[in-house]
Scaffold this active site. Structure first.
Site, PDB file in Angstrom:
ATOM      1  N   TYR A  33     -21.944   4.234 -56.455  1.00  0.00           N
ATOM      2  CA  TYR A  33     -21.015   3.238 -56.989  1.00  0.00           C
ATOM      3  C   TYR A  33     -21.685   1.887 -57.119  1.00  0.00           C
ATOM      4  CZ  TYR A  33     -20.237   1.026 -52.383  1.00  0.00           C
ATOM      5  OH  TYR A  33     -20.393   0.344 -51.205  1.00  0.00           O
ATOM      6  N   ARG A  52     -29.741  -1.129 -60.296  1.00  0.00           N
ATOM      7  CA  ARG A  52     -29.625  -0.428 -59.005  1.00  0.00           C
ATOM      8  C   ARG A  52     -28.865   0.894 -59.179  1.00  0.00           C
ATOM      9  NH1 ARG A  52     -26.955  -3.598 -54.169  1.00  0.00           N
ATOM     10  NH2 ARG A  52     -25.109  -3.279 -55.440  1.00  0.00           N
ATOM     11  N   ARG A 101     -16.489  25.034 -54.678  1.00  0.00           N
ATOM     12  CA  ARG A 101     -17.192  24.260 -53.659  1.00  0.00           C
ATOM     13  C   ARG A 101     -18.461  24.988 -53.261  1.00  0.00           C
ATOM     14  NH1 ARG A 101     -17.632  24.028 -48.042  1.00  0.00           N
ATOM     15  NH2 ARG A 101     -17.948  21.939 -47.218  1.00  0.00           N
ATOM     16  N   LYS A 151     -26.913   3.537 -53.059  1.00  0.00           N
ATOM     17  CA  LYS A 151     -25.538   3.056 -52.876  1.00  0.00           C
ATOM     18  C   LYS A 151     -24.548   4.199 -53.070  1.00  0.00           C
ATOM     19  CE  LYS A 151     -22.763  -0.964 -54.199  1.00  0.00           C
ATOM     20  NZ  LYS A 151     -22.427  -1.435 -52.861  1.00  0.00           N
ATOM     21  N   GLU A 183     -28.013  -4.571 -41.337  1.00  0.00           N
ATOM     22  CA  GLU A 183     -27.216  -5.336 -42.307  1.00  0.00           C
ATOM     23  C   GLU A 183     -25.771  -5.328 -41.846  1.00  0.00           C
ATOM     24  OE1 GLU A 183     -27.331  -3.263 -46.133  1.00  0.00           O
ATOM     25  OE2 GLU A 183     -27.421  -1.348 -45.072  1.00  0.00           O
TER      26      GLU A 183
HETATM   27  N1  PMP Z   1     -25.316  -3.794 -47.747  1.00  0.00           N
HETATM   28  C1  PMP Z   1     -24.310  -2.901 -47.817  1.00  0.00           C
HETATM   29  C2  PMP Z   1     -24.260  -1.785 -46.815  1.00  0.00           C
HETATM   30  C3  PMP Z   1     -23.318  -3.019 -48.804  1.00  0.00           C
HETATM   31  O1  PMP Z   1     -22.313  -2.118 -48.871  1.00  0.00           O
HETATM   32  C4  PMP Z   1     -23.373  -4.107 -49.711  1.00  0.00           C
HETATM   33  C5  PMP Z   1     -22.316  -4.307 -50.753  1.00  0.00           C
HETATM   34  N2  PMP Z   1     -22.041  -3.194 -51.510  1.00  0.00           N
HETATM   35  C6  PMP Z   1     -24.453  -5.011 -49.611  1.00  0.00           C
HETATM   36  C7  PMP Z   1     -25.392  -4.817 -48.617  1.00  0.00           C
HETATM   37  C8  PMP Z   1     -24.579  -6.170 -50.559  1.00  0.00           C
HETATM   38  O2  PMP Z   1     -25.001  -5.751 -51.823  1.00  0.00           O
HETATM   39  P1  PMP Z   1     -24.619  -6.561 -53.136  1.00  0.00           P
HETATM   40  O3  PMP Z   1     -25.089  -7.952 -52.931  1.00  0.00           O
HETATM   41  O4  PMP Z   1     -25.345  -5.876 -54.211  1.00  0.00           O
HETATM   42  O5  PMP Z   1     -23.127  -6.491 -53.255  1.00  0.00           O
END
Ligand code: PMP
Length: 287
Positions: A33, A52, A101, A151, A183
């Site tokens: 996503y 990305r 599935r 992502k 993070e």
């Molecule tokens: N780290 C994680 C785990 C996230 O989910 C996000 C936001 N989706 C970010 C960092 C920040 O990414 P962005 O600046 O591209 O929104």
């Protein structure tokens, strides 16, 4: 208000958008996503998000269902149809469904990906209360999988982290692995020490934030010093300031880490300045 959403090539009312129960996004979190923010009806950092997205798809051997121009057209159409001025556009692509599935991936020649986009209106996003008061953070162990640079829609643990923070009377959680902050649950994490901006180096351990890339570029252009390295919660607690970045929060000041107030407990000058620069510069470049 009923939103107009996008599903596999068609625009329709949200109540009519239906996806198969066999969709691998639903059964296996087999999907990726992106979230793009919209300010003044324009897309922020759109090119970065598409780049990305293409990388996430390629890392998972998923078909790229649309080119840059097509994706841009769909985003713009949704902004127009929903009169979106300030808010977010959520895009999700899953590996689709071959009607059953199975752990093995279906044949990409015969199984089309599922493509979904919808808008979220967030009036006041650029000047949210949280950005003025700052947010309180707890730390939790990072027990996510090892490819956080992709992502994917596997967001159960980040959701649990937000709930743990809420229960503790805080706003969000920072994830810690081997003693170092990776993070935030849905953002990248930073501290300020001796005026330097410190944030973890890029690797498979964190998502390569689109906002992170822009903020670090703006910071360097403004002659601020940037150090890309890991830091601990203890170091964060002794820092002058801290903040997070994300497409939905922009630059969000952090005022407390595990019960310890940073500085005077209000958003620091570097975070406030970076937020201002980010909003100003990215609005100028919005499309
Ligand atoms: N780290 C994680 C785990 C996230 O989910 C996000 C936001 N989706 C970010 C960092 C920040 O990414 P962005 O600046 O591209 O929104």
């Amino acid at each position: 208000m009923t939103r107009t959403v996008y599903l596999n090539g068609d625009y329709m009312p949200e109540t009519e958008a239906k996806v198969s129960i066999f969709d691998r996004g639903f059964l296996m979190a087999d999907g990726v996503y992106e979230v793009t923010s919209v300010l003044d009806g324009k897309l922020i950092d759109f090119a970065g998000h598409v780049k990305r997205l293409e990388r996430s798809l390629s890392e998972l051997d998923m078909k790229k269902p649309a080119c840059f121009d097509d994706l841009l057209a769909v985003h713009r159409e949704l902004v127009a149809r929903n009169n979106l001025v300030e808010g977010l556009i959520y895009l999700q692509i899953t590996r689709g469904s071959d009607g059953d599935r199975d752990f093995a991936f279906p044949d990409p020649e015969t199984t089309e990906p599922t493509v979904v986009l919808f808008t979220q209106s967030k009036p006041g996003l650029a000047h949210s209360t949280q950005s003025k008061t700052g947010v309180k953070i707890i730390s939790i162990e990072d027990i996510r999988w090892g490819r956080r640079d992709i992502k994917t829609v596997q967001l159960l643990y980040p959701s649990m982290g937000k709930m743990m923070a809420k229960k503790a009377g805080c706003d969000d959680a920072w994830l810690v692995e081997d003693g170092y902050v990776t993070e935030g649950t849905s953002n990248n994490a930073y501290i300020i020490k001796g005026g330097r901006i410190i944030t973890r180096q890029l690797s498979n351990d964190i998502l390569h934030g689109i906002t992170r890339a822009a903020v670090l570029r703006f910071a360097r252009e403004a002659q601020m010093e940037v150090e890309e390295r890991s830091f601990t919660i203890e170091e964060a607690q002794g820092a002058e300031e801290a903040f997070t970045t994300s497409a939905s929060g922009f630059v969000m000041p952090v005022v407390e880490v595990d019960g310890v107030a940073l500085g005077d407990g209000t958003p620091g000058p570097v975070a406030r300045r970076l937020r201002e620069i980010y909003l100003e510069e990215s609005l100028k470049a919005a499309i």
